[in-house]
Design an enzyme around this catalytic site. Structure first.
Site, PDB file in Angstrom:
ATOM      1  N   LYS A   1       0.836  -1.205   0.000  1.00  0.00           N
ATOM      2  CA  LYS A   1       0.000   0.000   0.000  1.00  0.00           C
ATOM      3  C   LYS A   1       0.868   1.252   0.000  1.00  0.00           C
ATOM      4  O   LYS A   1       0.674   2.164  -0.810  1.00  0.00           O
ATOM      5  CB  LYS A   1      -0.911   0.007   1.235  1.00  0.00           C
ATOM      6  CG  LYS A   1      -1.788   1.257   1.321  1.00  0.00           C
ATOM      7  CD  LYS A   1      -2.282   1.532   2.722  1.00  0.00           C
ATOM      8  CE  LYS A   1      -1.219   2.218   3.547  1.00  0.00           C
ATOM      9  NZ  LYS A   1      -1.691   2.658   4.867  1.00  0.00           N
TER      10      LYS A   1
ATOM     11  N   CYS B   1     -26.042   9.614   3.058  1.00  0.00           N
ATOM     12  CA  CYS B   1     -25.200   9.165   1.949  1.00  0.00           C
ATOM     13  C   CYS B   1     -26.021   9.144   0.664  1.00  0.00           C
ATOM     14  O   CYS B   1     -27.121   8.592   0.620  1.00  0.00           O
ATOM     15  CB  CYS B   1     -24.637   7.779   2.247  1.00  0.00           C
ATOM     16  SG  CYS B   1     -23.635   7.111   0.904  1.00  0.00           S
TER      17      CYS B   1
ATOM     18  N   CYS C   1     -26.605   1.178  -2.521  1.00  0.00           N
ATOM     19  CA  CYS C   1     -25.570   0.459  -1.776  1.00  0.00           C
ATOM     20  C   CYS C   1     -26.162  -0.784  -1.119  1.00  0.00           C
ATOM     21  O   CYS C   1     -27.136  -0.685  -0.367  1.00  0.00           O
ATOM     22  CB  CYS C   1     -24.949   1.371  -0.734  1.00  0.00           C
ATOM     23  SG  CYS C   1     -23.781   0.512   0.363  1.00  0.00           S
TER      24      CYS C   1
ATOM     25  N   CYS D   1     -25.389   6.432   6.732  1.00  0.00           N
ATOM     26  CA  CYS D   1     -26.125   6.036   5.528  1.00  0.00           C
ATOM     27  C   CYS D   1     -27.294   6.983   5.240  1.00  0.00           C
ATOM     28  O   CYS D   1     -27.662   7.180   4.081  1.00  0.00           O
ATOM     29  CB  CYS D   1     -26.638   4.603   5.663  1.00  0.00           C
ATOM     30  SG  CYS D   1     -25.327   3.382   5.885  1.00  0.00           S
TER      31      CYS D   1
ATOM     32  N   CYS E   1     -18.891   7.241   5.294  1.00  0.00           N
ATOM     33  CA  CYS E   1     -18.938   5.778   5.414  1.00  0.00           C
ATOM     34  C   CYS E   1     -17.960   5.359   6.515  1.00  0.00           C
ATOM     35  O   CYS E   1     -16.953   4.703   6.273  1.00  0.00           O
ATOM     36  CB  CYS E   1     -18.592   5.119   4.083  1.00  0.00           C
ATOM     37  SG  CYS E   1     -19.071   3.386   4.008  1.00  0.00           S
TER      38      CYS E   1
HETATM   39  S1  SF4 Z   1     -25.046   3.723   2.103  1.00  0.00           S
HETATM   40 FE1  SF4 Z   1     -23.281   2.338   1.771  1.00  0.00          FE
HETATM   41  S2  SF4 Z   1     -21.635   3.702   1.005  1.00  0.00           S
HETATM   42 FE2  SF4 Z   1     -23.193   5.013   1.959  1.00  0.00          FE
HETATM   43  S3  SF4 Z   1     -22.519   5.280   4.082  1.00  0.00           S
HETATM   44 FE3  SF4 Z   1     -23.946   3.534   4.064  1.00  0.00          FE
HETATM   45  S4  SF4 Z   1     -22.622   1.710   3.842  1.00  0.00           S
HETATM   46 FE4  SF4 Z   1     -21.379   3.510   3.234  1.00  0.00          FE
END
Ligand code: SF4
Length: 317
Positions: free
Chosen positions: A226, A306, A312, A303, A296
């Site tokens: 990495k 998000c 997702c 979420c 995340c």
């Molecule tokens: S919807 Fe998916 S990408 Fe978005 S914060 Fe939740 S787990 Fe992470």
């Protein structure tokens, strides 16, 4: 855009054109270690992000977030004509919604106000130092950053730079003093040992510079794949592979961006590199690290704010 072209004598190919982005690492020149907090008064990161996103423009193309170079990438999907059927021979697998999800992540990251944006390895070196010293400082900050918050790494790098952060000077610094300079980065005792050993090798074999290959970098004590890929990108401006840390590993699995779940970052790197266009390999680390720091999150991801919550597979964790 979708168009069809002839490929050889028996196959009809459809070519899907999409956008690709260039490296984000050299798009900001400021080396000042400042942080525009997204965690201010008014309800913490969720409320802050919700407020920001409430007024966002849905059209991702209209977001003037970052200066990027836009080029074209090509993905081919081949169809057999000989049996007249529509049997598809896919050249490679890719997750179904990844382009839309990537666009939303870019939108959520458009504020560039995550810790990695101001204190990541590409912000910790002395921009006035000679090139070989800048590259050495990039490597040092990457070595300090594992298992360590960006804020702690940034502060340690400031102390090291004030002391004199060259390979020769690290070799000449005794272990006790070096420990005091980098404390409290994670595993600081081991890092003192690795910094001394690596610096000694660099002075002896590379004149104080760092190797310009992944193979050379992973020979250095305390440097893994990495770090090597990130050092190639940030220090040498060469993309050799995806830098997969704990954020990239976690989010790639949550979004279903891997053909099958992976157990460690190295497996995630290989799985991502199988389908993600190479032109995105540099950007994806920067994007997902900041996304993982702000939205995340490792525990209790946000979420509900998000933009990928409806596509997702892990939304609503
Ligand atoms: S919807 Fe998916 S990408 Fe978005 S914060 Fe939740 S787990 Fe992470």
């Amino acid at each position: 855009m979708l168009r069809n072209v002839r490929c050889g004598t028996t196959r009809l190919c459809y070519v899907v054109e999409s956008l690709k982005m260039s490296s984000p690492y050299f798009m900001q020149s400021s080396s000042v270690l400042t942080r525009s907090s997204s965690h201010g008064a008014g309800g913490g990161p969720a409320a802050s992000l919700r407020s920001k996103l409430s007024s966002r423009q849905r059209d991702v193309d209209a977001v003037p977030a970052r200066k990027v170079k836009v080029e074209e990438a090509t993905v081919k999907v081949e169809y057999d004509e000989d049996d007249g059927a529509s049997r598809v021979k896919a050249e490679h697998w890719e997750p179904p919604d990844w382009t839309k999800q990537l666009g939303f992540i870019r939108e959520m990251r458009s504020g560039r106000d995550a810790p990695v944006d101001n204190m990541g390895a590409e912000k910790c070196y002395d921009t006035q130092a000679p090139a070989h010293v800048r590259r050495f400082q990039v490597l040092v900050s990457l070595m300090l950053s594992s298992q360590t918050k960006d804020q702690v790494t940034g502060a340690a790098m400031q102390r090291l730079r004030a002391h004199g952060c060259t390979a020769e000077n690290i070799v000449a610094t005794d272990d006790k003093k070096l420990g005091e300079l980098i404390y409290p980065v994670g595993f600081w005792r081991n890092k003192v040992k690795f910094l001394k050993q690596t610096s000694a090798m660099l002075v002896t074999e590379f004149g104080g510079d760092i190797p310009n290959s992944v193979e050379g970098l992973v020979r250095l004590p305390g440097v893994g794949p990495k770090m090597a890929h990130l050092a190639m990108d940030i220090a040498w401006d060469q993309v050799s592979g995806i830098g997969v840390d704990t954020h990239v590993h976690r989010i790639s699995n949550r979004l279903g961006w891997l053909k099958k779940p992976t157990k460690n970052p190295e497996d995630t790197r290989k799985a991502l590199e199988e389908w993600l266009p190479r032109e995105l390999w540099s950007e994806i680390n920067w994007l997902l690290v900041g996304f993982g720091q702000q939205v995340c999150l490792p525990v209790s991801p946000l979420c509900s704010v998000c933009l990928n919550q409806y596509s997702c597979p892990s939304g609503g964790l």
